[in-house]
Design a protein around this motif. Structure first.
Motif, short mmCIF file in Angstrom:
data_model
loop_
_atom_site.label_atom_id
_atom_site.label_comp_id
_atom_site.label_asym_id
_atom_site.label_seq_id
_atom_site.Cartn_x
_atom_site.Cartn_y
_atom_site.Cartn_z
N ALA A 12 13.28 11.24 1.64
CA ALA A 12 11.99 10.81 1.09
C ALA A 12 12.18 9.88 -0.10
O ALA A 12 11.47 8.88 -0.23
N VAL A 13 13.14 10.19 -0.95
CA VAL A 13 13.42 9.34 -2.10
C VAL A 13 13.96 7.99 -1.62
O VAL A 13 13.52 6.92 -2.08
N SER A 14 14.88 8.04 -0.70
CA SER A 14 15.46 6.82 -0.15
C SER A 14 14.38 5.95 0.51
O SER A 14 14.37 4.73 0.35
N GLN A 15 13.48 6.57 1.23
CA GLN A 15 12.41 5.84 1.90
C GLN A 15 11.49 5.17 0.88
O GLN A 15 11.05 4.03 1.11
N ALA A 16 11.20 5.83 -0.22
CA ALA A 16 10.36 5.24 -1.26
C ALA A 16 10.99 3.96 -1.81
O ALA A 16 10.34 2.92 -1.93
N GLU A 37 0.84 -1.19 0.00
CA GLU A 37 0.00 0.00 0.00
C GLU A 37 0.88 1.24 0.00
O GLU A 37 1.22 1.78 1.06
N VAL A 38 1.25 1.69 -1.20
CA VAL A 38 2.05 2.90 -1.37
C VAL A 38 1.47 3.69 -2.52
O VAL A 38 0.73 3.17 -3.36
N GLY A 39 1.84 4.95 -2.59
CA GLY A 39 1.33 5.83 -3.63
C GLY A 39 2.01 5.61 -4.98
O GLY A 39 3.06 4.95 -5.08
N LYS A 40 1.41 6.20 -5.98
CA LYS A 40 1.91 6.09 -7.35
C LYS A 40 3.34 6.64 -7.47
O LYS A 40 4.19 6.05 -8.14
N GLN A 41 3.61 7.76 -6.82
CA GLN A 41 4.93 8.37 -6.89
C GLN A 41 6.01 7.45 -6.28
O GLN A 41 7.10 7.30 -6.84
N ARG A 73 11.06 1.12 0.93
CA ARG A 73 9.78 0.45 1.20
C ARG A 73 9.56 -0.71 0.25
O ARG A 73 9.14 -1.79 0.64
N VAL A 74 9.88 -0.49 -1.03
CA VAL A 74 9.71 -1.56 -2.01
C VAL A 74 10.78 -2.62 -1.82
O VAL A 74 10.49 -3.83 -1.89
N TRP A 75 12.02 -2.21 -1.55
CA TRP A 75 13.09 -3.19 -1.35
C TRP A 75 12.79 -4.07 -0.13
O TRP A 75 13.01 -5.28 -0.16
N ALA A 76 12.29 -3.49 0.93
CA ALA A 76 11.95 -4.26 2.13
C ALA A 76 10.86 -5.28 1.83
O ALA A 76 10.90 -6.42 2.31
N ALA A 77 9.88 -4.90 1.01
CA ALA A 77 8.83 -5.84 0.62
C ALA A 77 9.42 -6.98 -0.19
O ALA A 77 9.03 -8.15 -0.02
N PHE A 78 10.38 -6.68 -1.05
CA PHE A 78 11.06 -7.73 -1.83
C PHE A 78 11.81 -8.68 -0.90
O PHE A 78 11.69 -9.90 -1.02
N ILE A 138 5.93 4.20 -6.18
CA ILE A 138 6.13 3.11 -7.13
C ILE A 138 6.97 3.58 -8.32
O ILE A 138 7.88 2.87 -8.76
N GLU A 139 6.69 4.77 -8.83
CA GLU A 139 7.46 5.28 -9.97
C GLU A 139 8.93 5.48 -9.61
O GLU A 139 9.82 5.12 -10.38
N ILE A 140 9.18 6.05 -8.45
CA ILE A 140 10.56 6.27 -8.00
C ILE A 140 11.26 4.93 -7.82
O ILE A 140 12.37 4.71 -8.31
N ALA A 141 10.62 4.03 -7.09
CA ALA A 141 11.23 2.73 -6.81
C ALA A 141 11.50 1.95 -8.10
O ALA A 141 12.56 1.33 -8.23
N ARG A 142 10.58 1.95 -9.04
CA ARG A 142 10.80 1.24 -10.31
C ARG A 142 12.00 1.83 -11.05
O ARG A 142 12.86 1.11 -11.55
N ALA A 143 12.06 3.14 -11.12
CA ALA A 143 13.16 3.80 -11.84
C ALA A 143 14.51 3.45 -11.21
O ALA A 143 15.48 3.21 -11.93
N VAL A 144 14.56 3.40 -9.89
CA VAL A 144 15.82 3.11 -9.21
C VAL A 144 16.13 1.62 -9.23
O VAL A 144 17.23 1.21 -9.62
N LEU A 145 15.18 0.80 -8.82
CA LEU A 145 15.44 -0.63 -8.64
C LEU A 145 15.43 -1.43 -9.95
O LEU A 145 16.18 -2.38 -10.09
N VAL A 146 14.58 -1.06 -10.88
CA VAL A 146 14.48 -1.81 -12.13
C VAL A 146 15.32 -1.16 -13.23
O VAL A 146 16.10 -1.83 -13.92
N ASP A 147 15.17 0.17 -13.39
CA ASP A 147 15.87 0.87 -14.47
C ASP A 147 17.28 1.30 -14.13
O ASP A 147 18.05 1.69 -15.00
N GLY A 148 17.63 1.27 -12.83
CA GLY A 148 18.98 1.60 -12.41
C GLY A 148 19.29 3.09 -12.38
O GLY A 148 20.46 3.49 -12.39
N LYS A 149 18.28 3.93 -12.32
CA LYS A 149 18.51 5.37 -12.27
C LYS A 149 18.95 5.78 -10.87
O LYS A 149 18.51 5.20 -9.88
N PRO A 150 19.80 6.80 -10.77
CA PRO A 150 20.25 7.25 -9.45
C PRO A 150 19.14 7.99 -8.68
O PRO A 150 18.35 8.71 -9.27
#
Length: 101
Positions: A50-54, A18-22, A57-62, A24-36
């Motif tokens: 805030a960016v690090s926390q986003a 349960e997280v917001g769209k932003q 949250r996804v990494w912890a779920a993984f 998810i977008e940040i986490a995907r870009a960093v974790l999947v696309d490899g963006k800084p």
């Protein structure tokens, strides 16, 4: 070690998160696309935290969903001698799984 996920891993771990769209977008870009992460600080006007926390949250779920069957992740505060023993157990378990602790 850089934290990276495949798109399939990413989708599986956000399925029930349960997280917001932003987030998810940040986490995907960093974790999947490899963006800084730093790019999102200025682009979105967010703090580094805030960016690090986003992303975290996804990494912890993984990490939570990616445990081998029969294993459980634990966190404990122990006296030094007990912590030493538990760390040794973790190293042994990692060797049995063929990975590093």
């Amino acid at each position: 070690m850089k934290k990276r996920l495949t798109e399939a891993q990413f989708q599986a771990c956000i399925k029930d998160l349960e997280v917001g769209k932003q987030t998810i977008e940040i986490a995907r870009a960093v974790l999947v696309d490899g963006k800084p992460q730093a790019g999102f600080v200025s682009a979105l006007g967010l703090t580094r935290g805030a960016v690090s926390q986003a992303v975290q949250r996804v990494w912890a779920a993984f990490e939570h969903s990616n445990l081998p069957q029969g294993y459980e992740r634990v966190t404990a505060i122990l006296p030094e001698h007990q912590a030493y023993t538990v760390k040794k157990w973790a190293e042994e378990a990692a060797k049995k799984r063929g990975s590093k602790a």
